[in-house]
Design a protein around this motif. Sequence first.
Motif, PDB file in Angstrom:
ATOM      1  N   TYR A  72      -1.323   1.064   0.299  1.00  0.00           N
ATOM      2  CA  TYR A  72      -0.673   0.277  -0.503  1.00  0.00           C
ATOM      3  C   TYR A  72      -1.314  -0.460  -1.738  1.00  0.00           C
ATOM      4  O   TYR A  72      -0.523  -0.850  -2.745  1.00  0.00           O
ATOM      5  CB  TYR A  72      -0.055  -0.830   0.464  1.00  0.00           C
ATOM      6  N   TRP A  87       9.434  -4.487  -2.049  1.00  0.00           N
ATOM      7  CA  TRP A  87      10.032  -3.592  -1.114  1.00  0.00           C
ATOM      8  C   TRP A  87       9.480  -3.805   0.017  1.00  0.00           C
ATOM      9  O   TRP A  87      10.092  -3.441   1.173  1.00  0.00           O
ATOM     10  CB  TRP A  87       9.428  -2.114  -1.746  1.00  0.00           C
ATOM     11  N   GLY A  88       8.439  -4.284   0.497  1.00  0.00           N
ATOM     12  CA  GLY A  88       7.701  -4.530   1.696  1.00  0.00           C
ATOM     13  C   GLY A  88       8.685  -5.375   2.241  1.00  0.00           C
ATOM     14  O   GLY A  88       8.889  -5.443   3.675  1.00  0.00           O
ATOM     15  N   PHE A  92      10.533  -4.480   5.765  1.00  0.00           N
ATOM     16  CA  PHE A  92      10.341  -5.452   7.156  1.00  0.00           C
ATOM     17  C   PHE A  92      11.494  -6.031   7.822  1.00  0.00           C
ATOM     18  O   PHE A  92      11.902  -6.301   8.979  1.00  0.00           O
ATOM     19  CB  PHE A  92       9.469  -6.448   6.839  1.00  0.00           C
ATOM     20  N   GLY A 118       6.638  -2.044   6.074  1.00  0.00           N
ATOM     21  CA  GLY A 118       6.775  -3.118   5.254  1.00  0.00           C
ATOM     22  C   GLY A 118       5.853  -4.333   5.421  1.00  0.00           C
ATOM     23  O   GLY A 118       5.518  -4.915   4.244  1.00  0.00           O
ATOM     24  N   MET A 121       2.773  -3.791   3.069  1.00  0.00           N
ATOM     25  CA  MET A 121       3.054  -3.864   1.710  1.00  0.00           C
ATOM     26  C   MET A 121       2.829  -5.220   1.168  1.00  0.00           C
ATOM     27  O   MET A 121       2.019  -5.498   0.170  1.00  0.00           O
ATOM     28  CB  MET A 121       4.727  -3.413   1.380  1.00  0.00           C
ATOM     29  N   PHE A 122       3.588  -6.216   1.840  1.00  0.00           N
ATOM     30  CA  PHE A 122       3.160  -7.447   1.443  1.00  0.00           C
ATOM     31  C   PHE A 122       1.900  -8.077   1.786  1.00  0.00           C
ATOM     32  O   PHE A 122       1.416  -9.146   1.224  1.00  0.00           O
ATOM     33  CB  PHE A 122       4.418  -8.621   1.819  1.00  0.00           C
TER      34      PHE A 122
END
Length: 475
Positions: A72, A87-88, A92, A118, A121-122
Amino acid sequence: MPLDNPALSTPHPRRWLILFAVMSAGIMGPIDGSVVNVALPTISKIFNVDLNTVGWVSMAYLLVLGSLILTYGRLGDMYGFRRILLWGIIIFTVASGICALAPNIWVLIFFRAIQAVGAGMFMAMGPAIVTSVFPANERGRALGTNGMIVATGLALGPTLGGLLITVAGWQAIFMINIPIGLFSYILCRQVVPEVEKLKPQRFDLMGAVLAFISLSAFLLAGSYGEEWGWTSPLTIILGIIFLVGIWAFIRWERRVEQPMLDLSLFRNKVFTAANFAALMNFMSQYAVIFLIPFFLQQILNYSPGKAGLILTASPLVTLLVAPISGALSDLVGTRRLAFLGQATVSATLFLMSRLQVTSQAFDIVWRLCLFGLGTGIFQSPNNSAVMGSVPRSRLGIGSGVLATVRNVGMVLGIAVSSGVFTWQRQAKLAILGPAGNTQAFMAGLKASFIVGACLAAAGAFASLVRGDNLLSKVN
């Protein structure tokens, strides 16, 4: 590697609001990671499955999170931190809703893995976004404040999980993510800026696959090696897969024109040493997190509720100290504070090795508070050192490496501490017999904490000799 990072020279006018938005998303990860553990006995009963099966509700999340988070970081550099972050949050939040509706354990396990996609990603984008909008003289304070979310999540998770399960059932621990996810998505979409002038780049698919295979094998072996046996065929096969995979990954990354992981980052002394120190810190942390609950409940006979309350002491102190330490590092540099924090952690682990079967709750609480103090002093300056040593075009990779180190450190910490504990406990039992079970437990506990103290000391030494981060003195 150039230390001039344009991301640090011009502060964004809404940087503190951006930080709040990133934190609103980031808090979901650590809360979800800790809140589910409280629900595992209930989920096991509801779906009528054994402990080994229900354990995959947590393990699927941790394996996917740890194996993909490095990827990521690269995607963030390619497509923009904001896009990957949003998107994350979407993935999630949707996966959380499906987890709450899961008709059987296997659907729940599968969508826990999707949740981790997810979450990674964040979690990977947070430090990169914060670093990109704050100037060098505020970076430590900002990263320290952002780091509070981990301590807050770990502190809130067990208590919140118990409350939600009691009041609304196990599904509530997943449903709670939906309003938080919607709020954070709207806020992040509104305030997190797009990255300007992204250069077209190719994604290193082969590197991503090799990294995923290597990390998955490593994390799986580290998590289950004690249960399967460190010399069992399955553990050995996973070890071979990891070694061959990481060898192939490094060879490939050196050859490919646009690698997933820019290995030249590790030529920077600050980047390499600070990541090593972070690894040692998380390994020593998880020795405590893994072993202290057993000591409290099996030796001191405390209830799970009382044990959980005692265990909140460390993250609560970290929560208070982290932003202060980060702000201080903007003034005095990162090296000395990182050394002081890690040295405090090492000293505290040695003090924990002196715990006795007659120890009282206060004896444990003040040690945990001291441990949280050291962790809080260390993490913000160390994170600032890592992110400040990365050029703007590699902020995503730097953030991904830091997140990967954290997850690997968690697994290694549990693996090492449980291995040392079991080794020493069995050696003592061989001498004393079953009647010496308590003494054998304490021998294993002492040895594990002494090993943890040595690991933390290695991290402190790395922090001391790496030099300071020149970027912390810019502007």
